[in-house]
Write an enzyme that holds these catalytic residues in place. Structure first.
Site, PDB file in Angstrom:
ATOM      1  CB  CYS A 309      -7.278   0.068   6.695  1.00  0.00           C
ATOM      2  SG  CYS A 309      -5.489   0.348   6.790  1.00  0.00           S
ATOM      3  CG  HIS A 335      -1.578  -1.644   6.789  1.00  0.00           C
ATOM      4  ND1 HIS A 335      -2.558  -1.050   6.028  1.00  0.00           N
ATOM      5  CD2 HIS A 335      -0.448  -0.919   6.582  1.00  0.00           C
ATOM      6  CE1 HIS A 335      -2.064  -0.004   5.388  1.00  0.00           C
ATOM      7  NE2 HIS A 335      -0.778   0.104   5.699  1.00  0.00           N
TER       8      HIS A 335
END
Ligand SMILES: CCCSCc1cc(N)cc2c(=O)[nH]c(N)nc12
Length: 369
Positions: A309, A335
């Site tokens: 991210c 993630h």
């Protein structure tokens, strides 16, 4: 004792609790999510990446490692920690669940389970003693008793007989377990029957294990039924021992599991779904491979601090997945694991600040299953 649970804070209004788990390979905050590394690797992740994202304890599978490369080879390498170069905590499942879920042809007797290897079809046999010997050779910090995961649905008579046998098997595992630097956890069964869950807890606690797993859940039952079993079973377990809910889970199940006083969780879900492009966000799941993300140059989750991210967009990750670039499934795996590991840390902080119910309400106000 090889593994000790330290209670730090109990939520004043629910069963939720914050603690620490002391093991020979480190002390870990609980509640904790434990990534699954079935064949001595968390798929697509390096030990360095796992450490960087805050993973503390990882899981491996006795069934798979027994069949390939063999527990003797792992022992020759110095045990699982050396073999996979992981210096954090390791927990191994005992193999029973995998035998039942992977092996189509199997025969259960009082002695143990005869099955066909899913690799080469060879006839194999695991007993409580054998499963314990294999786990001692693999060298995990926490090992599991050999059990039968009661299938769902199952009638009361089958569930009772299976659970009673699992308790006899647990006693045999205890008798075969001779490594003082390992903790052997008992596994509570009982199907979806409160009386059998109580019986299983009573009998296992009388054998005095250093920790207790709750098995036979997350096996296809409705989530509300899983929560009902947790609400009944967890309060019967010793407060000073760790509770491990096997095979769970997704953020919603983790919140409800913590609510009921669970300390340890594992699930293949975050790594498995990551490989087909499903990622977790605070609003629920997102299939980043879908066409709607073709020109979406935002991160997967703007509140997430993971490597993925911080550096890449949904559009780029979708491109990698569509072109079957290996880097794509690495990014989604990073993630999903980071998301769950840090989700647990946020829950733990909420418990410590005695605002867990507010945290839970906020979660449910945003989360779409
Ligand atoms: C690496 C996988 C660990 S958890 C696997 C698992 C998952 C679920 N859902 C239930 C059980 C169970 O009842 N017994 C055992 N040994 N394992 C179970």
């Amino acid at each position: 004792m090889a593994v000790q649970y330290e209670l730090i804070k109990r939520c004043s209004k629910t069963g939720a609790r914050a603690g620490r788990l002391h093991t020979p390979h480190g002390t870990f905050d609980t509640p904790i999510f434990m990534p699954v590394g079935t064949q001595a690797t968390v798929k697509a992740m390096s030990p360095h990446e796992l450490k960087e994202m805050g993973a503390g304890i990882i899981l491996s599978n006795t069934y798979h490692l027994y069949l390939r490369p063999g527990h003797e080879l792992v022992a020759e390498a110095g045990g699982l920690h050396k073999f996979m170069n992981w210096d954090g905590g390791i927990l191994t499942d005992s193999g029973g669940f995998q035998v039942f879920s992977l092996g189509p042809l199997r025969k259960i007797t009082e002695e143990g389970v005869t099955f066909r290897s899913h690799i080469d079809g060879s006839k194999q046999f695991l007993s409580p003693e054998r499963a314990t010997e294999v786990q001692m050779a693999l060298g995990a910090d926490i090992i599991m008793a050999f059990d039968e995961c009661v299938p769902y649905p199952a009638d009361h008579d089958y569930a009772r007989k299976s659970t009673e046998r699992t308790t006899r098997w647990a006693e045999r595992c205890k008798g075969a377990h001779t490594r003082a630097d390992q903790a052997l956890f008992g596994i509570v069964q009982g199907g979806m029957y409160k009386d059998l869950r109580s019986m299983s807890v009573r009998d296992l606690v009388s054998l005095d294990f250093p920790g207790y797993a709750i098995g036979g859940l997350s096996v296809g039952e409705p989530k509300d039924l899983m929560y009902e079993m947790l609400e009944h079973t967890v309060p019967l377990l010793p407060v000073n021992k760790p509770r491990y809910l096997m095979g769970v889970g997704t953020p919603d199940c983790l919140v409800e599991g913590v609510l009921h006083g669970i300390d340890m969780f594992d699930c293949v879900f975050p790594t498995r779904v990551a490989r087909n492009g499903t990622v977790m966000t605070h609003q629920g799941r997102l299939v980043v491979k879908n066409a709607e993300y073709t020109r979406d140059f935002r991160p997967i989750d703007s509140d997430c601090g993971c490597y993925t991210c911080r550096n890449f967009s949904r559009a780029y990750i979708r491109h990698l997945l569509k072109t079957e670039e290996i880097f794509g499934l690495r990014l989604t795996t990073i993630h999903n694991l980071y998301f769950l590991i840090h989700f647990m840390k946020k829950m733990r902080q909420a418990i410590i600040e005695d605002r867990f119910l507010e945290f839970r309400a906020e979660f449910w106000s945003q989360y779409q299953k």
